[in-house]
Every structure is written in structure tokens, then in C-alpha cells.
Write an enzyme that holds these catalytic residues in place. Structure first.
Site, short mmCIF file in Angstrom:
data_model
loop_
_atom_site.label_atom_id
_atom_site.label_comp_id
_atom_site.label_asym_id
_atom_site.label_seq_id
_atom_site.Cartn_x
_atom_site.Cartn_y
_atom_site.Cartn_z
N GLU A 37 -57.82 85.83 107.09
CA GLU A 37 -57.91 87.17 106.77
C GLU A 37 -56.84 88.25 107.03
O GLU A 37 -57.17 89.43 107.13
CB GLU A 37 -59.26 87.65 107.43
CG GLU A 37 -60.55 86.63 106.87
CD GLU A 37 -61.71 86.87 107.84
OE1 GLU A 37 -62.44 87.74 107.43
OE2 GLU A 37 -61.89 86.29 108.83
N ASN B 231 -70.93 90.17 112.20
CA ASN B 231 -69.33 90.47 112.32
C ASN B 231 -68.90 91.53 113.14
O ASN B 231 -69.25 92.66 113.12
CB ASN B 231 -68.92 90.74 110.87
CG ASN B 231 -69.19 89.64 109.99
OD1 ASN B 231 -68.24 88.74 109.73
ND2 ASN B 231 -70.24 89.62 109.51
N GLY C 108 -64.70 94.05 107.59
CA GLY C 108 -63.90 94.61 106.66
C GLY C 108 -64.00 96.35 106.68
O GLY C 108 -65.07 96.60 106.71
N GLU D 106 -75.19 86.08 109.94
CA GLU D 106 -74.04 86.09 110.85
C GLU D 106 -73.89 87.45 111.35
O GLU D 106 -74.41 88.61 110.94
CB GLU D 106 -72.69 85.57 110.26
CG GLU D 106 -72.42 86.34 108.99
CD GLU D 106 -71.05 85.95 108.40
OE1 GLU D 106 -70.65 84.68 109.02
OE2 GLU D 106 -70.49 86.45 107.49
N SER E 233 -64.81 85.35 106.36
CA SER E 233 -64.71 85.83 104.91
C SER E 233 -65.03 84.56 103.92
O SER E 233 -64.34 84.15 103.14
CB SER E 233 -63.16 86.23 104.73
OG SER E 233 -63.07 87.19 105.05
N ARG F 68 -71.24 94.38 111.80
CA ARG F 68 -72.13 94.39 110.79
C ARG F 68 -73.20 93.07 110.85
O ARG F 68 -72.36 91.67 110.99
CB ARG F 68 -71.20 94.11 109.42
CG ARG F 68 -71.94 94.42 108.21
CD ARG F 68 -71.27 94.07 106.95
NE ARG F 68 -71.09 92.64 106.76
CZ ARG F 68 -69.92 91.95 106.78
NH1 ARG F 68 -68.91 92.55 106.25
NH2 ARG F 68 -69.87 90.75 106.44
N ASP G 111 -75.61 90.19 108.97
CA ASP G 111 -75.94 90.14 107.67
C ASP G 111 -77.34 89.16 107.50
O ASP G 111 -77.37 88.24 108.49
CB ASP G 111 -75.09 88.90 107.12
CG ASP G 111 -73.64 89.86 106.99
OD1 ASP G 111 -73.61 90.97 107.00
OD2 ASP G 111 -72.62 89.33 106.79
N TYR H 60 -63.63 89.14 97.21
CA TYR H 60 -62.42 89.87 97.40
C TYR H 60 -61.87 90.04 95.85
O TYR H 60 -60.74 90.51 95.37
CB TYR H 60 -61.25 89.47 98.15
CG TYR H 60 -61.70 89.38 99.60
CD1 TYR H 60 -62.00 90.80 100.02
CD2 TYR H 60 -62.08 88.25 100.25
CE1 TYR H 60 -62.30 90.88 101.55
CE2 TYR H 60 -62.37 88.57 101.69
CZ TYR H 60 -62.53 89.63 102.51
OH TYR H 60 -62.98 89.62 103.44
#
Length: 339
Positions: A15, A302, A306, A300, A174, A284, A286, A245
């Protein structure tokens, strides 16, 4: 007086380029009347680049090979009030850089060693969150040596979960190295890919019906708050690297068009996960939402998501009334608060 901030970007994970994109956005957003920011890019080889090379890397979106073998003065704690380790994935989001900064005695944005390491490792995340009663899809662990010596054992675990299923490296972000496996004969290819990237791999069951993907941002230290809930929509089988992306492959919907009670449950579970994993600063979280049954499964966590101006995490807090500049300023304040 202005606070001196060391912004770390790049790093040794897959990443790397995402981190450089995030760094450009954060550099432009930190108020210059409050902060004196020094960026330093870490190359994919783990070398800390000079100021000139750093500037070129951030502008071009890729770091050159080379740089100093040892940490130069910009990497030391001397003269800096806080560090913003804007590094995603292994060797940055997994507790490694957090340990270095802790030893240096300098505050930094985000979770500490424990929260970062546990949240990065999908196996540990699942085990810790299970102890808190947070719902997750069924899963099994496989290790590289086991796949090499006793492949029939790993295949049996996959059969227990049923097909289709997902194969994921335990310590990558990612969606790198993730495969959807629809048939037993496709398992070898998926496991070989995942084990090429990590010595531990997660086998993960699919939900009975295709889930919706919901995400929520968390901001704070010991008194965290949750953002509105957002939803990601895409046509691919799953949210893989290319979908994530490539412009136009996915769309964000904030707030997510879900019942109020579902959104509140997502926020409640996300805050519980944040506290259980001993996270700090930001995260974050999810989720999978199976609309036909009403089931929610945490996917997950994070700890350094991002961070471009168009990334989901900043957009979630923008919907809560916090601008991008205010958000990054608040993150530095939270780092200093933890001192």
C-alpha cells in the site's frame, strides 16, 4: 507556537502508493498557522529518504530505491511534538513503527503497539472480538508449513466451511492476496498466492446471501465517537484491490440507506470493537450486512485507513460536520492528548 509534526509516508507494504496519495492530502490540509510539518518518505526497501527525495516521491507518487540505511535526524524524536505515521499495512500499521516511536518517547497519531498489532492480524482480531461477543462469519486458520506438509488437513477445513469461500493473508490490507474460491479445485491456486504473501492464512465462509458492505469511522481515545454509517457499492464479486483503487469501480453512499436500528447497531458494535482492541485516535470498521436476514458481521478494523480527501474515512466525518482539515487537526490533538 506552532507544533512541529513529522509526517511519515510510503513504507514497505503493498500500500506504499496509497500512503503517498494520503500524504499529499494531509500535507495540504494541516493548517500552516498551527503546524510546521516535515514529511519523510520510507522507501519500499525500508530506507528513510532525504528531504529532496521525499518531496519528489510525494509529488510523483512513487519513491526511488536508495536513501539512508540508518534513521537520519528527521526520524528521531528530537525537535518534534508529534508524528503522523501515515503508513498502511505491514511495517507501518502493525505496531512496528508504533514501537519505535514509543521507545523514542514521542506522541503519534493512531493506535499504540497493542491496538495496531492486534487489529492488523486478522486471526488475532477475530479471536479478541469473539471474546467480546461481536458477530463474525465462520473462519478457519491455516499456516504455510501445514499447507506444505499436510495439505489434506487444510482442504478439510475449507470443506467444513463450504464453497464458495474466501482465502486471505492474515496480515495484509487493501484486499492484497485475497481470492474468492468457488470450487475445491481452485483452492490450491488461492492458497499458493496467499502463502506467498504471509505464513498465516484465513479461510472465511461466505454469507448465505450476498451482503451489503457498511463502514463506520471512529474518532477519539478513551471517549471515542462514531461517524454516520456509509455503504460501498460495486459490481465485482468482492472489494478487491482493482475495484478499490480504480476510479468508477465503486461508489460511496453516506449515510447508508439502511434502517435506523441497523445503523445504530453498526455504530454500537464498531465502538465496542474499538475499545476491545485498545485502539486510539482513529479507525474504520467494516461490516457485512445481510439484508434478507438482518444479520451483521464485523469484517475488519483498519487503524490507519486510506486518507485522501475522497477516502471513505474522511468522507464519513465530513457527513458528521467535520471538514478534512478539522479532522486531521483533531487527530494531532488526540495524539498530543495521549502523552
Amino acid at each position: 507556537m506552532k507544533k512541529r509534526i513529522l509526517l511519515l509516508a510510503g513504507g514497505q507494504s503493498g500500500e506504499h502508493e496509497v500512503s503517498l496519495m494520503s500524504a499529499r492530502s494531509v500535507l495540504a490540509a494541516l493548517p500552516r498557522d498551527q503546524f510546521d510539518v516535515t514529511p519523510v518518505v520510507i522507501s519500499k526497501q525500508g530506507r528513510w529518504l532525504s528531504p529532496t527525495e521525499t518531496q519528489r516521491a510525494i509529488e510523483s507518487g512513487s519513491a526511488p530505491q536508495g536513501g539512508d540505511l540508518v534513521l537520519h535526524r528527521a526520524a528521531s524524536a528530537e525537535g518534534y511534538d508529534a508524528v503522523f505515521p501515515l503508513l498502511h499495512g505491514p511495517m507501518g500499521e502493525d505496531g512496528t513503527i508504533q514501537g519505535l516511536l514509543t521507545l523514542a518517547g514521542i506522541p503519534f497519531v493512531g493506535s499504540g503497539v497493542l491496538g495496531s498489532a492486534v487489529s492488523m492480524d486478522k486471526v488475532m482480531t477475530k479471536q479478541v472480538l469473539a471474546s467480546a461477543g461481536i458477530p463474525q462469519v465462520a473462519w478457519r486458520l491455516a499456516v504455510r508449513r501445514e499447507w506444505h506438509d499436510r495439505p489434506e488437513v487444510v482442504r478439510a477445513r475449507a470443506a467444513e466451511l463450504g464453497y464458495p469461500l474466501f482465502v486471505k493473508p492474515a496480515n495484509l490490507g487493501s484486499s492484497v492476496g485475497i481470492s474468492k474460491v468457488s470450487r475445491p479445485e481452485d483452492l490450491t491456486r488461492a492458497l499458493d498466492l496467499a502463502f506467498h504473501l504471509d505464513r498465516r492464512v484465513i479461510l472465511e465462509a461466505m454469507t448465505a446471501h450476498k451482503p451489503r458492505e457498511l463502514e463506520v469511522g471512529i474518532l477519539g481515545n478513551d471517549a471515542p465517537v462514531a461517524s454516520p454509517v456509509g455503504e460501498l457499492r460495486f459490481s465485482a464479486d468482492f472489494y478487491d484491490y482493482e475495484t478499490k483503487y480504480t476510479e468508477g469501480r465503486a461508489s460511496m453512499h453516506i449515510p447508508a440507506p439502511v434502517p435506523t436500528e441497523v445503523a445504530e447497531r453498526v455504530r454500537e458494535l464498531a465502538l465496542t470493537a474499538f475499545r476491545t482492541l485498545d485502539c486510539a485516535g482513529l479507525a474504520r470498521v467494516d461490516f457485512f450486512y445481510v439484508e434478507t436476514t438482518g444479520d451483521l458481521f464485523l469484517n475488519e478494523v483498519n487503524t490507519m485507513p486510506g486518507f485522501t480527501t475522497t477516502s471513505m474515512y474522511p468522507k464519513l466525518f465530513e457527513a458528521a460536520g467535520l471538514s478534512y482539515s478539522e479532522l486531521v487537526t483533531r487527530l494531532v490533538e488526540l495524539a498530543l492528548e495521549r502523552r
